[in-house]
Design an enzyme around this catalytic site. Structure first.
Site, short mmCIF file in Angstrom:
data_model
loop_
_atom_site.label_atom_id
_atom_site.label_comp_id
_atom_site.label_asym_id
_atom_site.label_seq_id
_atom_site.Cartn_x
_atom_site.Cartn_y
_atom_site.Cartn_z
N GLU A 238 80.51 -15.11 70.12
CA GLU A 238 79.05 -15.21 70.16
C GLU A 238 78.58 -16.11 71.31
OE1 GLU A 238 76.77 -16.54 66.58
OE2 GLU A 238 76.50 -14.39 66.27
N HIS B 45 105.23 -9.42 62.77
CA HIS B 45 105.55 -8.10 62.23
C HIS B 45 104.34 -7.19 62.33
CE1 HIS B 45 109.39 -9.45 60.37
NE2 HIS B 45 108.79 -10.62 60.49
N LYS C 131 68.64 -6.44 64.10
CA LYS C 131 67.73 -7.02 63.11
C LYS C 131 66.39 -6.31 63.11
CE LYS C 131 69.42 -11.82 63.34
NZ LYS C 131 69.03 -13.18 63.72
#
Lengths: 406, 406
Positions: A252, A279, A395
């Protein structure tokens, strides 16, 4: 805390170091996180809640929860804490149901955290809780002074605490946002701040970390196009949520359109945990595209005596080499082995961080180190490290959708 | 399950689709995972353990645990299961201590899983457990036939089950490796296999998923240099561990040196969870370097009625738009809003997957879909999808270090 760089730094210019150090020295006057190490924490350590409260629930998302969660989970892996922290940080109805089943209004104090005071996820969950229990003493609010949430809290007469000025959510872990819930679980927040302060002093007052941090930041910024991905590879499960905090901080802060250009820049953060990710992700680092730098993070002393026993299993005699080794020693050797294997590739930039132990001072150091590194890289790639304009469009569209529904 | 591609596919050649489809049709004869949908599961559903066993502990790492964990955590978020699964998957002494505190030898059955039979982490932990409790009935082993662990298991007279031939660890979730522990917790493994089978049939028998999967794989492979990172963005906490499984599957299968070349290739997988990562990673996708494709994953029906209540909070009237919305609806709208915001950028390849609900059939579909996608991309970028040579060097160096210690 120690940090060793295994990539070539001999070509880093003194003038580049001076340039970025001069710039970062101007930030503390208007960026709030730098001075959190000197804050007055009387309000926090004098905060009292009833004895019957055994759980603290944080209603918050992103910067309002990731920092506290990172520290809480880290410390909790090594010591018993006096209260449990519960996180409401999703609108997923299954997750809300699960978190609700873990709390009761009798034994839980709710800390509602939203800088703006109108964060959709946080406020939707708060509304739900408040409709079930409107006892003002069940809630504490942390928000910006004079936000709508501040006004609401005052109206109902609940406790409200304020974010310090110019401290963004993702840099707020060492403010009241992180410190209050952590203090209430019994975590030593003074030691946390001391750790942060140690790194701050070391950096700004010519200590051992200054040159390393400058070199590392300059390397990342200069080779940003060659190594657009940075992986942290922490050899302990205790740092899993530190990884999430680091991803937010880095993504961010640095994923931006450059100032005065149309370039989209930013190094992509990936958090790995060893040995598990040996792994999983390791194959990609070893043989995949050469676009990743890797930072190993190790705990010097786990303070835990647990040994592989000295027994021989029939047909598994080859495993006798594990006998009598402590698990601490084993995980260190695993980290070292993978580090050496990657260094042998010659074209993967590697560095390693070692923190002393699983305690407050060590995590305070590590987090402040990463905040400084982020600020330095931000200056060098010429972005505004402290805003996040890219999340606004989503938003806005959401708000339209919610209005259409009405 | 549904999958909609929002990137341009009109330039994908029919001949490329034919090429890769022809190639993948040759794999089922020597790659084992394709036929797991038709396996006989009598041994598993007839597996009996004492009634007093309330916990199943998996001692395994990577492919030996990630698949079962993904499915277990997914199903558990929506329904009560009859037994708990515990995972020993790290050599971190703090983590081992924590997992040990959750089990007892009286109430726990241990499933030790290692394909080779000599996995360092798994065997170090097993040795520890076995030194505390050598009751052969406490353990079941899953390994390759004739591995050293198979011989050991026979020596002590424990139950041992075998991995099917030519099934690698990261493709083994639908074999006994995943199915046995999942069955013992009460998960419907038949429905799981039915989900996988539905996708398999749809792909190999000209169903709806065939064209989509081929186009998506070709797009990822062709634009591999432009979009070296693929993010899954799942809007539910229930898919968090699916994300870890996907990262292993993708990273370890595709992060390779190309066949007959010295090119290091591979698309880097990143697992994101919404809405949380809207407050973290989203900024980087929106404004950072244009090197990422994004796959949204949504749950169509959460089967959970939980609503934001119809109340007005003083000074927070702007939040009334949230009133009366179900959290399911809210999280869907959040996902749609972010998807639309990213599509508006025009240079970020987006697609969306929708699975029906949080149940066995849906996760079976999703996992088999991802296995097929991985195989297709592997063919197209010309790597050996099923090996992992890059992890050997680290293992070799570790062995040296362990020997030196002696």
């Amino acid at each position: 805390m120690d940090n060793i760089l295994h990539f070539r730094t001999s070509d880093i210019l003194k003038s580049d170091k001076e340039f970025v150090f001069e710039k970062i020295c101007t930030e503390p006057s208007n960026i709030g996180y730098y001075s959190l190490t000197e804050q007055n924490i009387d309000d926090i350590v004098n905060f009292s809640i009833p004895k019957n409260i055994t759980k603290i629930a944080i209603i918050g998302i992103g910067g309002s929860s990731l920092g506290a969660k990172a520290i809480y989970k880290f410390i909790k892996s090594a010591k018993e804490l006096k209260r449990e922290l519960i996180f409401f940080e999703s609108t997923d109805p299954l997750d809300i149901t699960k978190q609700l089943s873990r709390v009761s209004f009798e034994n839980t104090h709710f800390i509602v955290i939203s800088k703006s005071g109108t964060t959709v996820e946080t406020m939707a969950i708060f509304k739900y809780l408040y409709s079930k229990n409107d006892n003002k003493n069940s809630y504490t609010f942390i928000t910006d002074k004079d936000s709508p949430l501040d006004s609401f809290a005052k109206t109902i007469g609940s406790n409200v605490l304020y974010l310090p000025k110019n401290v963004g959510g993702r840099f707020s872990v060492l403010s009241v946002v992180g410190l209050l819930p952590l203090f209430l679980t019994g975590i030593d927040i003074k030691a946390l701040l001391e750790g942060a302060k140690a790194i701050k002093s070391s950096f700004f007052e010519n200590g051992y970390i200054k040159d390393t941090l400058l070199k590392k930041a300059i390397f990342y910024a200069k080779h940003h196009a060659d190594y657009p991905i940075n992986c942290t590879f922490a050899y302990t499960e205790a740092l899993r949520y530190f990884g999430e905090w680091y991803v937010q901080l880095w993504a961010e802060s640095l994923g931006k359109r450059q100032k005065s250009s149309i370039f989209n820049v930013g190094v992509t953060p990936i958090s790995l945990i060893g040995p598990k990710d040996q792994h999983s992700f390791l194959q990609l680092i070893m043989e995949g595209s050469r676009d990743k730098s890797v930072t190993f993070i190790n705990i010097k002393d786990f303070k835990k005596s647990l040994y592989v026993p000295d027994i021989e299993l029939k047909n598994l005699e080859s495993l006798n080499i594990l006998n009598n080794i402590s698990f601490s020693d084993l995980i260190h050797k695993q980290s070292q082995a993978v580090k050496e294997a990657l260094i042998l590739q010659k074209d993967i930039p590697i560095d390693e961080i070692e923190i002393e132990r699983v305690d407050e001072k060590s995590i305070g150091e590590l987090m402040f180190y990463y905040e400084l590194l982020t600020s330095l890289v931000g200056i060098l790639i010429n972005v505004n490290t402290y805003n996040q304009p890219g999340v606004e469009l989503g938003k806005k569209i959401l708000k339209q959708k919610l209005k259409e529904k009405e």
